[in-house]
Design a protein around this motif. Structure first.
Motif, PDB file in Angstrom:
ATOM      1  N   GLU A 177       0.837  -1.203   0.000  1.00 26.70           N
ATOM      2  CA  GLU A 177       0.000   0.000   0.000  1.00 26.70           C
ATOM      3  C   GLU A 177       0.869   1.248   0.000  1.00 26.70           C
ATOM      4  O   GLU A 177       2.007   1.233   0.469  1.00 26.70           O
ATOM      5  CB  GLU A 177      -0.922   0.009   1.229  1.00 26.70           C
ATOM      6  N   GLY A 178       0.345   2.331  -0.542  1.00 25.33           N
ATOM      7  CA  GLY A 178       1.024   3.616  -0.507  1.00 25.33           C
ATOM      8  C   GLY A 178       2.327   3.625  -1.263  1.00 25.33           C
ATOM      9  O   GLY A 178       2.423   3.142  -2.394  1.00 25.33           O
ATOM     10  N   GLU A 179       3.370   4.178  -0.625  1.00 27.56           N
ATOM     11  CA  GLU A 179       4.676   4.289  -1.270  1.00 27.56           C
ATOM     12  C   GLU A 179       5.268   2.923  -1.584  1.00 27.56           C
ATOM     13  O   GLU A 179       5.910   2.730  -2.612  1.00 27.56           O
ATOM     14  CB  GLU A 179       5.632   5.082  -0.373  1.00 27.56           C
ATOM     15  N   LYS A 182       3.898   1.606  -4.854  1.00 28.41           N
ATOM     16  CA  LYS A 182       4.544   2.168  -6.046  1.00 28.41           C
ATOM     17  C   LYS A 182       5.890   1.490  -6.297  1.00 28.41           C
ATOM     18  O   LYS A 182       6.241   1.191  -7.442  1.00 28.41           O
ATOM     19  CB  LYS A 182       4.715   3.677  -5.886  1.00 28.41           C
TER      20      LYS A 182
END
Length: 486
Positions: A177-179, A182
């Motif tokens: 999730e989140g960074e 990515k």
């Protein structure tokens, strides 16, 4: 190679759609290197713009004879001419000079026999030598095609397991999730790019192209530390390399196309030059596979690839890709022994040169065209064997490795163009008709019914198979969408 930084922007010279894959008139992306350039101020330096790609003379759609007699063939192009009238793909161009020599020889023997003194010999020699020549050509053709078929099989194996490995990485490697999410997505895309880079590197390795800054390879692996990249600073510049490819003299180009052995270029010249300079470019495909294996190890340690089944599949795919690469190297580095090549060449030429002596007595002046026809058949079969013996080169009938890599690149781009699908989303889509063709009702419609009704409908669907639907007999016919977008 250039010691300057290689740009990834508008200067990447890849082969455009429909461009002839010739290796004389215009180098393809397989051999053309990336030349540094300054991005346009009107466009982002991080986006590759097709509008700013330089147009080379070989990109024109007009007929170029240099490209017409080079290859590999493009199977997407369709010719309506019957096979016996086609030149592109034929070995006729490479037989022009040998056939002219045979014609001159047959004419000389026939003229002497008719005007000066009879040179005829008994036709028994024709029968005895014909059996030996037929046996030799049969052996030559069978061994050459076996190598050609093996090369295609190994490359198909490499493509199959490349797709399978990319699918497992994209679908079965979890994303955070989140960074972290990515990082996981970019990591998966980078690993899939290395899969394509491995196949591109194998292609160049099989063609004795040992550098790393080719237009179809350098953007994929420029961030890796490899022996080929370290050797780049002392290699000649990309511009000089590309000019050397495209500036071959007409004598060399046409001499090679017309079958003059002394005009043929040595495909291993770059390897010999590097060896004399004491430079080692390493084994680039193996080095790329090392980086892929490190990503596999990273996924296991980070817990993003947890299923033992998928871990085993990844390991198997990596191993089988290397196995296919090793098989291709075996085909390339184990040609027909030189003694066989020399003997078969001597036998066929001896037979062709003796032919006029045996034909002139019975055919008289017709011995000249008779010898030419026989020479074309015999030398043609031998020439086909020589051409396909190395299926990874750039002859007209060689395997189109550029197209295979481009097809794999398209498959991988399509795979990564959408996020990994979630089963609950596509199962309950309005367009999902589980009981087609018995019923066009959607998944939700059948889910609202009793299980017994669903079971009975599945039984009735078997009987419904014999019902003829409108236009269903012709599977080539298309239908208008009934459900709209999913």
């Amino acid at each position: 190679m250039s010691s300057q930084p290689n740009g990834h922007g508008p200067s990447i010279n890849g082969r455009q759609n429909g461009e002839p894959n010739g290796h004389h008139g215009s180098p393809s992306a397989a051999t053309e290197k990336v030349a540094p350039a300054t991005p346009s101020s009107l466009e982002s330096p991080h986006i590759v713009s097709h509008r700013t790609m330089p147009v080379r003379p070989g990109d024109k759609r007009a007929v170029d004879l240099d490209n017409y007699f080079s290859g590999p063939l493009d199977p997407t192009k369709h010719s309506k001419l019957p096979y016996f009238m086609r030149l592109h793909g034929s070995i006729l161009p490479s037989l022009v000079m040998p056939i002219l020599f045979v014609a001159a020889w047959a004419t000389t023997i026939t003229v002497i026999s008719e005007r000066v003194h009879s040179l005829a010999v008994d036709s028994l020699l024709l029968t005895v030598l014909g059996f030996v020549v037929g046996l030799s050509l049969s052996f030559r053709s069978s061994t050459a095609y076996e190598r050609y078929a093996e090369g295609r099989k190994f490359w198909a194996q490499m493509t199959l397991h490349s797709r399978n490995l990319a699918r497992i990485i994209w679908i079965h490697t979890s994303e955070g999730e989140g960074e972290q999410g990515k990082d996981d997505v970019l990591g998966k895309v980078s690993a899939i790019n290395l899969i394509l880079g491995f196949c591109q590197a194998v292609k160049h390795k099989l063609r004795h192209e040992i550098e790393a800054d080719y237009a179809d390879l350098e953007p994929l692996i420029d961030h890796l530390d490899t022996f080929a990249k370290r050797a780049r600073s002392s290699d000649r510049s990309a511009t000089a390399h590309n000019l050397g490819l495209s500036n071959r003299s007409k004598f060399q180009t046409w001499g090679e196309n017309l079958g003059l052995p002394f005009c043929e270029s040595n495909p291993q010249k770059s390897i010999k030059v590097a060896r004399k300079q004491g430079k080692h470019h390493g084994n680039l495909p193996l080095e790329i596979m090392n980086y892929l294996s490190s990503y596999y190890e990273h996924c296991i340690k980070s817990g993003t690839l947890t299923g033992p089944c998928w871990q085993s599949q990844v390991s198997t795919s990596l191993m089988l890709m290397m196995d296919a690469y090793g098989g291709c190297e075996r085909v390339l580095s184990t040609p027909l022994p030189l003694a066989y090549n020399i003997a078969i060449s001597q036998i066929t030429w001896l037979y062709v040169l003796v032919l006029p002596f045996q034909l002139c007595a019975k055919l008289r002046w017709a011995a000249i065209p008779g010898t030419i026809v026989a020479a074309y058949i015999i030398l043609g079969i031998a020439a086909i064997g020589r051409e396909i013996e190395n299926p990874f080169g750039r002859d007209v009938n060689d395997l189109d490795l550029d197209r295979y890599c481009t097809s794999l690149q398209l498959d991988l781009n399509v795979l990564t163009s959408s996020p990994p699908p979630k089963a609950q989303e596509w199962l309950k889509a309005p367009a999902n008709t589980p009981l087609w063709p018995y019923s066009l009702s959607s998944y939700d419609s059948w889910r609202a019914r009793q299980e017994g009704e669903i079971r009975r409908a599945l039984v009735h669907r078997v009987d419904h198979q014999s019902v003829e639907l409108a236009d269903h007999e012709d599977s080539a016919k298309r239908v208008e969408g009934r459900h709209g977008g999913v």
